[in-house]
Write a protein that holds these residues in place. Sequence first.
Motif, PDB file in Angstrom:
ATOM      1  N   SER A 104       0.827  -1.207   0.000  1.00 14.34           N
ATOM      2  CA  SER A 104       0.000   0.000   0.000  1.00 14.34           C
ATOM      3  C   SER A 104       0.861   1.257   0.000  1.00 14.34           C
ATOM      4  N   ALA A 105       0.236   2.357  -0.394  1.00 14.90           N
ATOM      5  CA  ALA A 105       0.928   3.645  -0.370  1.00 14.90           C
ATOM      6  C   ALA A 105       1.387   3.938   1.052  1.00 14.90           C
ATOM      7  N   ASN A 106       2.595   4.455   1.178  1.00  3.28           N
ATOM      8  CA  ASN A 106       3.164   4.672   2.506  1.00  3.28           C
ATOM      9  C   ASN A 106       3.635   6.098   2.750  1.00  3.28           C
ATOM     10  N   GLY A 107       3.282   7.002   1.871  1.00  8.71           N
ATOM     11  CA  GLY A 107       3.691   8.395   2.036  1.00  8.71           C
ATOM     12  C   GLY A 107       2.765   9.140   2.991  1.00  8.71           C
ATOM     13  N   PRO A 108       2.937  10.441   3.083  1.00  6.08           N
ATOM     14  CA  PRO A 108       2.066  11.233   3.947  1.00  6.08           C
ATOM     15  C   PRO A 108       0.623  11.240   3.425  1.00  6.08           C
ATOM     16  N   ILE A 109      -0.297  11.436   4.332  1.00  6.56           N
ATOM     17  CA  ILE A 109      -1.716  11.513   3.980  1.00  6.56           C
ATOM     18  C   ILE A 109      -1.924  12.684   3.026  1.00  6.56           C
ATOM     19  N   TYR A 110      -2.957  12.614   2.226  1.00 10.15           N
ATOM     20  CA  TYR A 110      -3.233  13.608   1.178  1.00 10.15           C
ATOM     21  C   TYR A 110      -3.169  15.045   1.680  1.00 10.15           C
ATOM     22  N   GLN A 111      -2.489  15.850   0.896  1.00 17.88           N
ATOM     23  CA  GLN A 111      -2.474  17.305   1.070  1.00 17.88           C
ATOM     24  C   GLN A 111      -2.637  17.902  -0.315  1.00 17.88           C
ATOM     25  N   GLU A 112      -3.457  18.920  -0.408  1.00 19.19           N
ATOM     26  CA  GLU A 112      -3.644  19.577  -1.706  1.00 19.19           C
ATOM     27  C   GLU A 112      -2.321  20.198  -2.146  1.00 19.19           C
ATOM     28  N   HIS A 113      -2.001  20.028  -3.411  1.00 16.12           N
ATOM     29  CA  HIS A 113      -0.752  20.542  -3.962  1.00 16.12           C
ATOM     30  C   HIS A 113      -0.867  22.048  -4.181  1.00 16.12           C
ATOM     31  N   THR A 114       0.137  22.766  -3.759  1.00  7.96           N
ATOM     32  CA  THR A 114       0.197  24.207  -4.005  1.00  7.96           C
ATOM     33  C   THR A 114       0.971  24.428  -5.296  1.00  7.96           C
ATOM     34  N   GLN A 115       0.291  24.989  -6.262  1.00  4.33           N
ATOM     35  CA  GLN A 115       0.892  25.227  -7.578  1.00  4.33           C
ATOM     36  C   GLN A 115       2.037  26.220  -7.460  1.00  4.33           C
ATOM     37  N   SER A 116       3.201  25.858  -8.035  1.00  6.76           N
ATOM     38  CA  SER A 116       4.366  26.734  -7.908  1.00  6.76           C
ATOM     39  C   SER A 116       4.846  27.295  -9.248  1.00  6.76           C
ATOM     40  N   LEU A 117       4.421  26.683 -10.344  1.00 13.40           N
ATOM     41  CA  LEU A 117       4.882  27.139 -11.652  1.00 13.40           C
ATOM     42  C   LEU A 117       3.804  27.960 -12.348  1.00 13.40           C
ATOM     43  N   LYS A 118       4.223  29.052 -12.967  1.00 19.83           N
ATOM     44  CA  LYS A 118       3.293  29.895 -13.705  1.00 19.83           C
ATOM     45  C   LYS A 118       2.839  29.142 -14.955  1.00 19.83           C
TER      46      LYS A 118
END
Length: 150
Positions: free
Chosen positions: A18-32
Amino acid sequence: MKLTYILTILAFGLLGCSANGPIYQEHTQSLKDSSVVYIYRPSRAINCCVAPAVYINGENSGSLKNGGYLVYELPAMKHEITVGDGSNGFEPLTYNKSLKKNESYYLKWVIGSIEELNLPALYAPRNYYLVEVKADDAQIDLKKLKLSRP
């Protein structure tokens, strides 16, 4: 005693799939002038240890573990996103889309029956699908998932 030991080892083995990373967080867009694409897979007991490869424009960009999601910030232009490479009996499923800047897209890879997904009849009968999901529905699913990382 032996049965308990075997079941414990089996349970820990399945957790490793199973996935083992951090729980979901919305991605903050960094590129224009970019777009954000989420590809996710709800947790299921069926084929839980299968982690299909994800390709963006033909380049391997990770694998999608059970109960996991991947997030990509991509230039606003046409992209070909493929989940699967034919291994483990799962033929590649491809999504072609011209992404608009500052938009988010949600792709759900799911194993299950077509009835359970409420998909239109044009989908060929099989037991796995890659579908674009509305943001509100995707957010409900994503809150239960972890980042899919190696």
